[in-house]
Design a protein around this motif. Structure first.
Motif, PDB file in Angstrom:
ATOM      1  N   ALA A   8       0.901  -1.384  -0.071  1.00  0.00           N
ATOM      2  CA  ALA A   8      -0.234   0.077   0.388  1.00  0.00           C
ATOM      3  C   ALA A   8       0.641   1.133   0.353  1.00  0.00           C
ATOM      4  CB  ALA A   8      -0.814  -0.007   1.023  1.00  0.00           C
ATOM      5  N   SER A  28       1.363   6.546  -0.372  1.00  0.00           N
ATOM      6  CA  SER A  28       0.890   5.616  -1.711  1.00  0.00           C
ATOM      7  C   SER A  28       1.255   6.614  -2.886  1.00  0.00           C
ATOM      8  CB  SER A  28      -1.055   5.815  -2.056  1.00  0.00           C
ATOM      9  OG  SER A  28      -1.333   7.059  -1.136  1.00  0.00           O
ATOM     10  N   ALA A  86      -6.335   9.373  10.809  1.00  0.00           N
ATOM     11  CA  ALA A  86      -5.214  10.813  11.666  1.00  0.00           C
ATOM     12  C   ALA A  86      -3.717  10.510  10.933  1.00  0.00           C
ATOM     13  CB  ALA A  86      -4.494  10.855  12.675  1.00  0.00           C
ATOM     14  N   VAL A 135     -10.009  10.915  11.594  1.00  0.00           N
ATOM     15  CA  VAL A 135     -10.172  10.315  13.197  1.00  0.00           C
ATOM     16  C   VAL A 135      -8.702   9.872  13.399  1.00  0.00           C
ATOM     17  CG1 VAL A 135     -10.843   7.352  13.919  1.00  0.00           C
ATOM     18  CG2 VAL A 135     -12.130   8.424  11.862  1.00  0.00           C
ATOM     19  N   SER A 136      -9.073   9.973  15.388  1.00  0.00           N
ATOM     20  CA  SER A 136      -7.258  10.337  15.996  1.00  0.00           C
ATOM     21  C   SER A 136      -8.322  10.060  17.088  1.00  0.00           C
ATOM     22  CB  SER A 136      -7.450  11.664  16.021  1.00  0.00           C
ATOM     23  OG  SER A 136      -5.475  11.587  16.561  1.00  0.00           O
ATOM     24  N   SER A 145      -5.256  10.723  19.492  1.00  0.00           N
ATOM     25  CA  SER A 145      -3.826  11.729  19.556  1.00  0.00           C
ATOM     26  C   SER A 145      -4.148  13.223  19.727  1.00  0.00           C
ATOM     27  CB  SER A 145      -2.083  11.232  18.888  1.00  0.00           C
ATOM     28  OG  SER A 145      -2.897  11.710  17.616  1.00  0.00           O
ATOM     29  N   GLU A 183     -10.649   7.031   2.719  1.00  0.00           N
ATOM     30  CA  GLU A 183      -9.039   6.639   1.960  1.00  0.00           C
ATOM     31  C   GLU A 183      -8.341   6.705   2.995  1.00  0.00           C
ATOM     32  OE1 GLU A 183      -8.898  10.996   0.741  1.00  0.00           O
ATOM     33  OE2 GLU A 183     -10.449  10.727  -0.461  1.00  0.00           O
ATOM     34  N   GLY A 184      -8.773   5.547   4.252  1.00  0.00           N
ATOM     35  CA  GLY A 184      -7.694   5.353   4.809  1.00  0.00           C
ATOM     36  C   GLY A 184      -7.186   5.507   5.891  1.00  0.00           C
ATOM     37  N   THR A 231      -4.916   0.778   8.981  1.00  0.00           N
ATOM     38  CA  THR A 231      -4.661  -0.114  10.153  1.00  0.00           C
ATOM     39  C   THR A 231      -6.797   0.635  10.484  1.00  0.00           C
ATOM     40  OG1 THR A 231      -2.858   1.428  11.250  1.00  0.00           O
ATOM     41  CG2 THR A 231      -4.800   0.820  12.479  1.00  0.00           C
ATOM     42  N   HIS A 284      -4.833  -4.352   7.597  1.00  0.00           N
ATOM     43  CA  HIS A 284      -4.731  -4.824   8.520  1.00  0.00           C
ATOM     44  C   HIS A 284      -5.325  -4.823   9.850  1.00  0.00           C
ATOM     45  CE1 HIS A 284      -1.628  -2.139  10.180  1.00  0.00           C
ATOM     46  NE2 HIS A 284      -1.509  -1.672   9.374  1.00  0.00           N
TER      47      HIS A 284
HETATM   48  N1  LIG Z   1      -2.347   3.010  -0.528  1.00  0.00           N
HETATM   49  C1  LIG Z   1      -3.158   3.642  -0.709  1.00  0.00           C
HETATM   50  O1  LIG Z   1      -4.118   3.296  -1.107  1.00  0.00           O
HETATM   51  C2  LIG Z   1      -3.679   4.047   1.142  1.00  0.00           C
HETATM   52  C3  LIG Z   1      -3.778   5.100   1.242  1.00  0.00           C
HETATM   53  C4  LIG Z   1      -3.969   5.557   3.079  1.00  0.00           C
HETATM   54  C5  LIG Z   1      -2.834   5.711   3.045  1.00  0.00           C
HETATM   55  N2  LIG Z   1      -1.694   4.970   2.685  1.00  0.00           N
HETATM   56  C6  LIG Z   1      -1.088   4.896   3.654  1.00  0.00           C
HETATM   57  O2  LIG Z   1      -1.028   4.060   4.725  1.00  0.00           O
HETATM   58  C7  LIG Z   1      -0.156   4.332   5.894  1.00  0.00           C
HETATM   59  C8  LIG Z   1      -0.904   4.706   6.546  1.00  0.00           C
HETATM   60  O3  LIG Z   1      -1.384   4.089   7.062  1.00  0.00           O
HETATM   61  P1  LIG Z   1      -1.405   3.646   8.913  1.00  0.00           P
HETATM   62  O4  LIG Z   1      -2.425   1.862   8.507  1.00  0.00           O
HETATM   63  O5  LIG Z   1      -0.405   3.991   9.714  1.00  0.00           O
HETATM   64  O6  LIG Z   1      -2.525   4.607   9.907  1.00  0.00           O
HETATM   65  P2  LIG Z   1      -3.855   5.037   9.298  1.00  0.00           P
HETATM   66  O7  LIG Z   1      -5.153   4.213   9.605  1.00  0.00           O
HETATM   67  O8  LIG Z   1      -3.846   5.934   8.219  1.00  0.00           O
HETATM   68  O9  LIG Z   1      -4.318   5.689  11.419  1.00  0.00           O
HETATM   69  C9  LIG Z   1      -3.867   5.320  12.204  1.00  0.00           C
HETATM   70  C10 LIG Z   1      -5.021   6.024  13.368  1.00  0.00           C
HETATM   71  O10 LIG Z   1      -5.971   6.524  13.040  1.00  0.00           O
HETATM   72  C11 LIG Z   1      -6.638   6.526  14.242  1.00  0.00           C
HETATM   73  N3  LIG Z   1      -7.149   5.615  14.961  1.00  0.00           N
HETATM   74  C12 LIG Z   1      -7.890   4.388  14.045  1.00  0.00           C
HETATM   75  N4  LIG Z   1      -8.480   3.930  14.419  1.00  0.00           N
HETATM   76  C13 LIG Z   1      -8.680   5.010  15.074  1.00  0.00           C
HETATM   77  C14 LIG Z   1      -9.494   4.528  16.222  1.00  0.00           C
HETATM   78  N5  LIG Z   1     -10.432   2.846  16.442  1.00  0.00           N
HETATM   79  N6  LIG Z   1     -10.009   4.487  17.592  1.00  0.00           N
HETATM   80  C15 LIG Z   1      -8.723   6.207  17.428  1.00  0.00           C
HETATM   81  N7  LIG Z   1      -7.985   6.397  16.521  1.00  0.00           N
HETATM   82  C16 LIG Z   1      -7.768   5.534  16.035  1.00  0.00           C
HETATM   83  C17 LIG Z   1      -4.980   6.253  15.043  1.00  0.00           C
HETATM   84  O11 LIG Z   1      -4.652   8.847  15.155  1.00  0.00           O
HETATM   85  P3  LIG Z   1      -3.664   8.882  16.194  1.00  0.00           P
HETATM   86  O12 LIG Z   1      -2.244   8.171  16.035  1.00  0.00           O
HETATM   87  O13 LIG Z   1      -3.663   9.695  15.567  1.00  0.00           O
HETATM   88  O14 LIG Z   1      -4.234   8.103  17.603  1.00  0.00           O
HETATM   89  C18 LIG Z   1      -4.347   5.948  14.424  1.00  0.00           C
HETATM   90  O15 LIG Z   1      -3.086   5.974  15.291  1.00  0.00           O
HETATM   91  C19 LIG Z   1       0.637   5.701   5.356  1.00  0.00           C
HETATM   92  O16 LIG Z   1       2.077   5.087   4.796  1.00  0.00           O
HETATM   93  C20 LIG Z   1       0.185   5.613   4.235  1.00  0.00           C
HETATM   94  O17 LIG Z   1       0.411   6.586   2.848  1.00  0.00           O
HETATM   95  C21 LIG Z   1      -2.028   4.133   1.532  1.00  0.00           C
END
Ligand SMILES: NC(=O)c1ccc[n+]([C@@H]2O[C@H](COP(=O)([O-])OP(=O)(O)OC[C@H]3O[C@@H](n4cnc5c(N)ncnc54)[C@H](OP(=O)(O)O)[C@@H]3O)[C@@H](O)[C@H]2O)c1
Length: 234
Positions: A34, A41, A67, A102-103, A105, A167-168, A171, A203
């Motif tokens: 991803a 991305s 976030a 959604v965040s 922090s 848009e993701g 997580t 994931h």
């Molecule tokens: N290929 C694609 O289409 C695509 C799309 C989107 C993103 N990405 C990539 O994916 C990576 C980021 O993804 P990620 O999985 O690390 O993070 P993410 O899903 O974008 O964000 C995770 C963060 O969202 C918040 N969060 C999620 N669920 C929560 C819940 N139930 N309650 C409270 N807060 C919640 C928290 O933020 P806080 O830390 O602020 O508390 C958590 O740290 C980046 O590298 C991005 O470039 C790729």
């Protein structure tokens, strides 16, 4: 060359929605990464994916995003030049879709802290930060220790923001899948191998199996644009 009217037709939300419909939007390399070599991305899906991404924003009432993605990709509010104004007028949509982030922090990119944007957070988030953000943004506490995505979808439904484009990132996507809140997935597969430790498009700790049905498959310049609907009959 992609025909935007045809895309709008093939990626139209269902008519007469009475609740929020959650579409998730992702791009992946051929080997399922991803993220590209820079950890974003980026342009994994090239020009066809950029066209589709803008179109999907143009079709939506709200953009739901976690976030982590807003920090990695430097999110800011959607501007009128980023969407198809004519299409939005035809569909009776607001000029631009707000971002709903959604965040826990509440560490958000500064440009995103702007009027008209939404924040879904939990009661355990830092209260001073919550109060500060509430001076500018619409802050909703949905859940105690973590954001409860069912409550988020209910709140979006109540607000009439039915056409959700999520848009993701991976997580958040994993949590939505675990709770069976994903109604459809739009995933672009770009013509690249990335290898490395990059995440998949979802994931979580919960391993589930949700049946999906292929609704649209378009090839454009060697890029695959796909749309999968959740098959709740299976
Ligand atoms: N290929 C694609 O289409 C695509 C799309 C989107 C993103 N990405 C990539 O994916 C990576 C980021 O993804 P990620 O999985 O690390 O993070 P993410 O899903 O974008 O964000 C995770 C963060 O969202 C918040 N969060 C999620 N669920 C929560 C819940 N139930 N309650 C409270 N807060 C919640 C928290 O933020 P806080 O830390 O602020 O508390 C958590 O740290 C980046 O590298 C991005 O470039 C790729």
């Amino acid at each position: 060359m992609l025909d935007v009217d045809e895309l709008a037709d093939r990626f139209a939300y269902p008519d007469d929605l009475t609740r929020a419909w959650v579409r998730t939007v992702f791009v992946s390399s051929v080997d399922g990464s991803a993220t590209d070599h820079r950890g974003v991305s980026g342009d994994l899906g090239g020009a066809p994916d950029s066209t589709l991404f803008a179109l999907l924003r143009s079709l939506s009432d709200v953009i739901l995003v976690a976030a982590g993605t807003t920090r990695a990709e430097g999110y800011a509010p959607v501007t009128p030049s980023e969407v198809d104004a004519e299409l939005r007028t035809r569909l009776k949509l607001s000029p631009v879709p707000p971002i709903a982030v959604v965040s826990a922090s509440l560490d958000l990119p500064e440009p995103l802290v702007a009027p008209g944007q939404l924040v879904y957070t939990c009661a355990s988030s830092p209260k001073d930060r919550r109060d500060a953000l509430a001076e500018t943004m619409d802050v909703v506490v949905a859940g105690e220790r973590r954001v409860d995505f069912r409550a988020v979808v209910d709140d979006l439904s109540r607000r009439g923001l039915h056409r959700v484009s999520c848009e993701g990132g991976p997580t958040l996507h994993g949590e939505l899948i675990a709770q069976d809140l994903v109604d459809e997935v739009c995933v672009t597969i770009g013509p690249t191998l990335v290898g490395g430790p990059g995440p998949r498009i979802a994931h979580s700790n919960a391993v589930t199996e949700r049946a999906m049905r292929l609704a649209t498959l378009i090839e454009a310049d060697g890029v695959l644009l796909t749309r999968w609907l959740r098959d709740r009959s299976a």
